[in-house]
Write an enzyme that holds these catalytic residues in place. Structure first.
Site, PDB file in Angstrom:
ATOM      1  N   ARG A  87       1.032  -1.102   0.013  1.00 43.61           N
ATOM      2  CA  ARG A  87       0.105   0.168  -0.164  1.00 43.61           C
ATOM      3  C   ARG A  87       1.016   1.385  -0.066  1.00 43.61           C
ATOM      4  NH1 ARG A  87      -4.639   0.799   4.099  1.00 43.61           N
ATOM      5  NH2 ARG A  87      -3.182   1.196   5.816  1.00 43.61           N
ATOM      6  N   TYR A 123      -8.465   2.454 -12.635  1.00 42.78           N
ATOM      7  CA  TYR A 123      -9.815   2.541 -12.115  1.00 42.78           C
ATOM      8  C   TYR A 123      -9.976   0.882 -12.007  1.00 42.78           C
ATOM      9  CZ  TYR A 123     -10.149   7.450 -13.102  1.00 42.78           C
ATOM     10  OH  TYR A 123     -10.124   8.869 -12.753  1.00 42.78           O
ATOM     11  N   GLY A 146       1.082   3.568  -6.360  1.00 49.06           N
ATOM     12  CA  GLY A 146      -0.010   2.828  -7.184  1.00 49.06           C
ATOM     13  C   GLY A 146      -0.262   3.614  -8.314  1.00 49.06           C
ATOM     14  N   CYS A 164      -6.698  13.974  -7.691  1.00 44.41           N
ATOM     15  CA  CYS A 164      -6.842  13.862  -6.398  1.00 44.41           C
ATOM     16  C   CYS A 164      -5.608  13.786  -5.532  1.00 44.41           C
ATOM     17  CB  CYS A 164      -7.712  12.497  -6.221  1.00 44.41           C
ATOM     18  SG  CYS A 164      -7.859  12.179  -4.533  1.00 44.41           S
TER      19      CYS A 164
HETATM   20  C1  LIG Z   1     -10.650   9.462  -5.262  1.00 45.26           C
HETATM   21  C2  LIG Z   1      -9.615   8.828  -6.248  1.00 45.26           C
HETATM   22  C3  LIG Z   1      -9.184   9.826  -7.312  1.00 45.26           C
HETATM   23  C4  LIG Z   1      -8.402   9.215  -8.349  1.00 45.26           C
HETATM   24  N1  LIG Z   1      -7.958   9.972  -9.232  1.00 45.26           N
HETATM   25  C5  LIG Z   1      -7.272   9.434 -10.495  1.00 45.26           C
HETATM   26  C6  LIG Z   1      -6.850  10.428 -11.762  1.00 45.26           C
HETATM   27  O1  LIG Z   1      -7.040  11.532 -11.372  1.00 45.26           O
HETATM   28  N2  LIG Z   1      -5.908   9.835 -12.337  1.00 45.26           N
HETATM   29  C7  LIG Z   1      -5.921   8.520 -12.314  1.00 45.26           C
HETATM   30  O2  LIG Z   1      -4.764   7.911 -13.048  1.00 45.26           O
HETATM   31  N3  LIG Z   1      -6.134   7.778 -11.241  1.00 45.26           N
HETATM   32  C8  LIG Z   1      -6.854   7.986 -10.337  1.00 45.26           C
HETATM   33  N4  LIG Z   1      -7.478   7.139  -9.236  1.00 45.26           N
HETATM   34  C9  LIG Z   1      -6.892   5.886  -9.254  1.00 45.26           C
HETATM   35  C10 LIG Z   1      -5.583   5.675  -8.611  1.00 45.26           C
HETATM   36  O3  LIG Z   1      -4.380   6.198  -9.433  1.00 45.26           O
HETATM   37  C11 LIG Z   1      -5.427   4.304  -8.237  1.00 45.26           C
HETATM   38  O4  LIG Z   1      -6.265   3.776  -7.526  1.00 45.26           O
HETATM   39  C12 LIG Z   1      -3.919   3.964  -7.923  1.00 45.26           C
HETATM   40  O5  LIG Z   1      -3.581   2.630  -7.965  1.00 45.26           O
HETATM   41  C13 LIG Z   1      -3.896   4.479  -6.449  1.00 45.26           C
HETATM   42  O6  LIG Z   1      -2.632   4.346  -6.083  1.00 45.26           O
HETATM   43  P1  LIG Z   1      -2.189   4.632  -4.382  1.00 45.26           P
HETATM   44  O7  LIG Z   1      -1.088   4.382  -4.316  1.00 45.26           O
HETATM   45  O8  LIG Z   1      -2.959   5.665  -3.695  1.00 45.26           O
HETATM   46  O9  LIG Z   1      -3.168   3.256  -4.083  1.00 45.26           O
HETATM   47  P2  LIG Z   1      -2.718   1.990  -3.218  1.00 45.26           P
HETATM   48  O10 LIG Z   1      -4.008   1.146  -2.781  1.00 45.26           O
HETATM   49  O11 LIG Z   1      -1.793   2.143  -2.262  1.00 45.26           O
HETATM   50  O12 LIG Z   1      -2.163   1.171  -4.485  1.00 45.26           O
HETATM   51  C14 LIG Z   1      -2.864   0.577  -5.483  1.00 45.26           C
HETATM   52  C15 LIG Z   1      -2.069  -0.837  -6.005  1.00 45.26           C
HETATM   53  O13 LIG Z   1      -0.895  -0.358  -6.505  1.00 45.26           O
HETATM   54  C16 LIG Z   1       0.123  -1.411  -5.953  1.00 45.26           C
HETATM   55  N5  LIG Z   1       1.142  -0.707  -5.355  1.00 45.26           N
HETATM   56  C17 LIG Z   1       0.830   0.436  -4.178  1.00 45.26           C
HETATM   57  N6  LIG Z   1       2.156   0.725  -3.984  1.00 45.26           N
HETATM   58  C18 LIG Z   1       3.116   0.068  -4.517  1.00 45.26           C
HETATM   59  C19 LIG Z   1       4.363   0.138  -4.421  1.00 45.26           C
HETATM   60  N7  LIG Z   1       5.161   0.715  -3.531  1.00 45.26           N
HETATM   61  N8  LIG Z   1       5.164  -1.033  -5.001  1.00 45.26           N
HETATM   62  C20 LIG Z   1       4.457  -1.806  -5.657  1.00 45.26           C
HETATM   63  N9  LIG Z   1       2.963  -1.766  -5.930  1.00 45.26           N
HETATM   64  C21 LIG Z   1       2.432  -1.042  -5.319  1.00 45.26           C
HETATM   65  C22 LIG Z   1      -0.491  -2.365  -5.089  1.00 45.26           C
HETATM   66  O14 LIG Z   1      -0.760  -3.492  -5.836  1.00 45.26           O
HETATM   67  C23 LIG Z   1      -1.873  -1.712  -4.529  1.00 45.26           C
HETATM   68  O15 LIG Z   1      -3.030  -2.831  -4.764  1.00 45.26           O
HETATM   69  C24 LIG Z   1      -8.200   7.772  -8.449  1.00 45.26           C
HETATM   70  C25 LIG Z   1      -8.744   7.004  -7.190  1.00 45.26           C
HETATM   71  C26 LIG Z   1      -9.622   7.567  -6.242  1.00 45.26           C
HETATM   72  C27 LIG Z   1      -9.812   6.741  -5.420  1.00 45.26           C
END
Ligand SMILES: Cc1cc2nc3c(=O)[nH]c(=O)nc-3n(C[C@H](O)[C@H](O)[C@H](O)COP(=O)(O)OP(=O)(O)OC[C@H]3O[C@@H](n4cnc5c(N)ncnc54)[C@H](O)[C@@H]3O)c2cc1C
Ligand SMILES: *[C@@H]1O[C@H](CO)[C@@H](O)[C@H](O)[C@H]1NC(C)=O
Ligand SMILES: *[C@@H]1O[C@H](CO)[C@@H](O)[C@H](O)[C@H]1NC(C)=O
Ligand SMILES: *[C@@H]1O[C@H](CO)[C@@H](O)[C@H](O)[C@H]1NC(C)=O
Ligand SMILES: *[C@@H]1O[C@H](CO)[C@@H](O)[C@H](O)[C@H]1NC(C)=O
Ligand SMILES: *[C@@H]1O[C@H](CO)[C@@H](O)[C@H](O)[C@H]1NC(C)=O
Length: 530
Positions: free
Chosen positions: A104, A472, A177, A170
């Site tokens: 995460r 998504y 991720g 956001c």
């Molecule tokens: C409110 C909201 C707004 C969003 N807006 C956009 C947007 O404008 N543009 C867009 O492109 N996307 C958008 N998204 C989607 C977002 O980019 C993805 O959900 C992304 O995967 C989130 O990354 P995270 O690190 O916050 O999530 P996490 O839940 O931490 O990670 C997502 C997945 O990535 C993998 N991961 C995370 N960290 C690592 C790491 N360090 N090494 C290897 N794998 C890892 C894991 O498999 C995990 O399941 C949005 C999502 C939400 C909920």
């Protein structure tokens, strides 16, 4: 947290005693192994369910109530890595003890895969890896995976008013991720995706080694830029190439209800949005709202939100040329530094301090959501727009964002990165269904609404395959249950939608770097033998 008596000492004693016996649990063995493979501060990084802070640590970065309810599966432990050795230790020790890990960074995974699993698992939480080191001279920065997009934007703006980075809207989304899944935002027509602007990375591989671009090789470096996190290793940090933004950019929002000609505008937008000047990006949002006086029923509000890299007069003449129907006026336009526009786009009121980009929610979010996505290759005709909105009004809970492609997005080859959705696409649809009620019944009701809407859209969107955007994440398009038994046919079904022809190369890379399939989840890339 510092006031809480460390449970570690109790645990370690327990583990010491248990390790002498042959039937210790996988968790105990994992913790014992971890203490041997990590720096001493690992004692401060581990949270097990007995720790009073366990739930607050778990929920600090959960952005979907659907997966943080009391009934959702909980990890055996959370490792909030404080240094690289904690990451290495977690990988090595989880692997040797047959425990799945979930990685995460920002916690925005749309299906909660970074903190929920259907088999015993440990969360490797990267939020302490939050630094962003900007070097204006070289026009680059190192962003650690736990840095949020808000952190990235904020730290760039501290150093320069004319540099930015193309990524999502956001600010709480995590670089870990987001970048590994592509990463798009309102600079995409000018500069492409986040992954198109990543030039190096540091990763912990399945053997616990730390690799950079040079030592991991171009195949693996290709795979992690859009092939999804969680399949290839743990990203520690990314080296990003900053992009130029004008000292002032122009933003606007224009809203129109169904009754006031929204249909004609949205139809026209589909014809011109991908052909506009690269410096101009206009997103359309569709929301169900209360009707006006004359029609009390619910209606649709369409919002055109724009970003232009330049001054308002120049933008007005561009819009006037290709989209005069929008009726955009000088008074709709606001000029501001790019950094202010990141707040504006996220709906912060004008005048909000830039520091707000660093905010993270203090409480776990209390609403649930389901996200789905589609790619549109031909304009959706007016009669279909009408039925689409009628169904949205009936559903009340579905909203959409339409993001135009064109510009740089159409110039980059579909195999340049794993992200395949380039030339030929007019726009990306994000469907978002949200609800506030707890429980399985409510969830099923809203999931059904979401799925029915997706079904309705079938004739208007891409097919064979029906393409989807990895960030998504949508488990409905194919997923492995249980998540420890990856089936190649199932993987092929989500793989072709997310990656098209690039799926094969991702499988080849995976087979090379993680043949035992340690890094896996419901939608990971499988190695060939699995
Ligand atoms: C409110 C909201 C707004 C969003 N807006 C956009 C947007 O404008 N543009 C867009 O492109 N996307 C958008 N998204 C989607 C977002 O980019 C993805 O959900 C992304 O995967 C989130 O990354 P995270 O690190 O916050 O999530 P996490 O839940 O931490 O990670 C997502 C997945 O990535 C993998 N991961 C995370 N960290 C690592 C790491 N360090 N090494 C290897 N794998 C890892 C894991 O498999 C995990 O399941 C949005 C999502 C939400 C909920
Ligand atoms: C998957 O996990 C379940 C539950 O822990 C277990 O019973 C099963 O043997 C595992 N399967 C594989 C292929 O590892
Ligand atoms: C309002 O909704 C009701 C019930 O769905 C319907 O019968 C009526 O025709 C609608 N009125 C307008 C003005 O659309
Ligand atoms: C828009 O274009 C029309 C005709 O091309 C012109 O008459 C009008 O002045 C322009 N308006 C603006 C705001 O540029
Ligand atoms: C940009 O934001 C800063 C901080 O809130 C503020 O001082 C400044 O006035 C803003 N500039 C514009 C043009 O909105
Ligand atoms: C939604 O529920 C209805 C009624 O229960 C059912 O007929 C329909 O098939 C469901 N739709 C989807 C997409 O699951």
């Amino acid at each position: 947290m510092s006031t809480i008596k460390p449970l570690w000492f109790v645990l370690s004693t327990l583990i010491f005693l248990l390790s002498a016996t042959s039937d210790s649990s996988p968790l105990e063995n994992f913790l014992h192994c971890l203490s041997k493979h990590s720096s001493p501060s690992i004692t401060k990084a581990i949270y097990t369910p007995q720790n009073p802070s366990f739930l607050s640590i778990l929920h600090m970065h959960t952005y979907n109530h659907r997966f943080s309810a009391p009934t959702a599966p909980k990890p055996l432990a959370i490792v909030t890595a404080l240094d690289e050795s904690h990451v290495q230790g977690t990988v090595v020790c989880a692997k040797s003890n047959g425990i799945q890990i979930r990685i995460r960074s920002g916690g925005h995974d749309c299906e909660g895969l970074s903190y929920v699993s259907d088999v015993p698992f440990v969360v490797l939480d990267m939020f302490h890896f939050g630094s962003v080191d900007v070097d204006i001279e070289s026009g680059t920065a190192w962003a650690e995976s736990g840095a949020t997009l808000g952190d990235v934007y904020y730290h760039i703006s501290e150093k320069s008013g004319v540099h930015g980075f193309p990524a999502g809207v956001c600010p709480t989304v995590g670089a870990g991720g987001h970048f590994s899944g592509g990463g798009y935002g309102n600079l995409m027509r000018k500069y492409g995706l986040s992954v198109d602007n990543i030039i190096d990375a540091k990763l912990v591989d399945v053997n616990g080694n730390i690799l950079d671009r040079k030592s991991m090789g171009e195949d693996l470096f290709w795979a992690i830029r859009g092939g999804g996190g969680g399949s290839f290793g743990v990203i520690l940090s990314w080296k990003i190439k900053l992009v130029y933004v004008t000292p002032k950019v122009t933003v606007f929002k224009v809203m129109r209800n169904l009754e006031d000609g929204a249909k004609g505008l949205v139809y026209k937008w589909q014809l011109i949005a991908t052909k506009l000047h690269d410096d101009l990006f206009i997103r359309v949002m569709h929301d169900v709202v209360d009707g006006t006086q004359k029609a009390k029923n619910k209606t649709i509000k369409v919002t055109f939100i724009g970003l232009f890299l330049g001054k308002s007069d120049q933008m007005l003449s561009l819009v006037n040329e290709s989209f005069p129907e929008l009726g955009l006026k000088q008074s709709d336009c606001i000029e501001m530094p790019w950094i202010n526009s990141t707040l504006y786009w996220f709906n912060y009121p004008i005048g909000t301090p830039i520091k707000a980009l660093l905010d993270v929610p203090k409480e776990p979010l209390s609403y649930s959501f389901k996200t789905m996505s589609d790619y549109v290759k031909r304009p959706i005709r007016k009669s279909a727009l009408k039925s689409m909105w009628k169904l949205m009004i009936k559903s009340e809970s579905v909203r959409m964002e339409w993001n135009p492609y064109g510009g740089k997005m159409h110039e980059i080859s579909p195999s340049e990165t794993p992200f395949p959705h380039r030339a030929g696409n007019l726009f990306l649809i994000e469907y978002l269904t949200t609800w506030g009620q707890d429980g399985v019944d409510a969830a099923n009701r809203y999931l059904n609404i979401s799925r029915s809407f997706y079904e309705f859209m079938t004739p208007y969107v891409s097919h064979s395959p029906r393409e989807a955007f990895l960030n998504y994440r949508d488990l409905d398009i194919g997923s492995n249950f249980p998540s420890n038994a990856t089936n190649m046919n199932i993987a092929q079904s989500y793989g072709s939608k997310y990656f098209k022809g690039n799926f094969k190369r991702l499988v080849r890379v995976k087979s090379k770097v993680d043949p035992e399939n340690f890094f896996r989840h419901e939608q990971s890339i499988p190695p060939l033998s699995h």
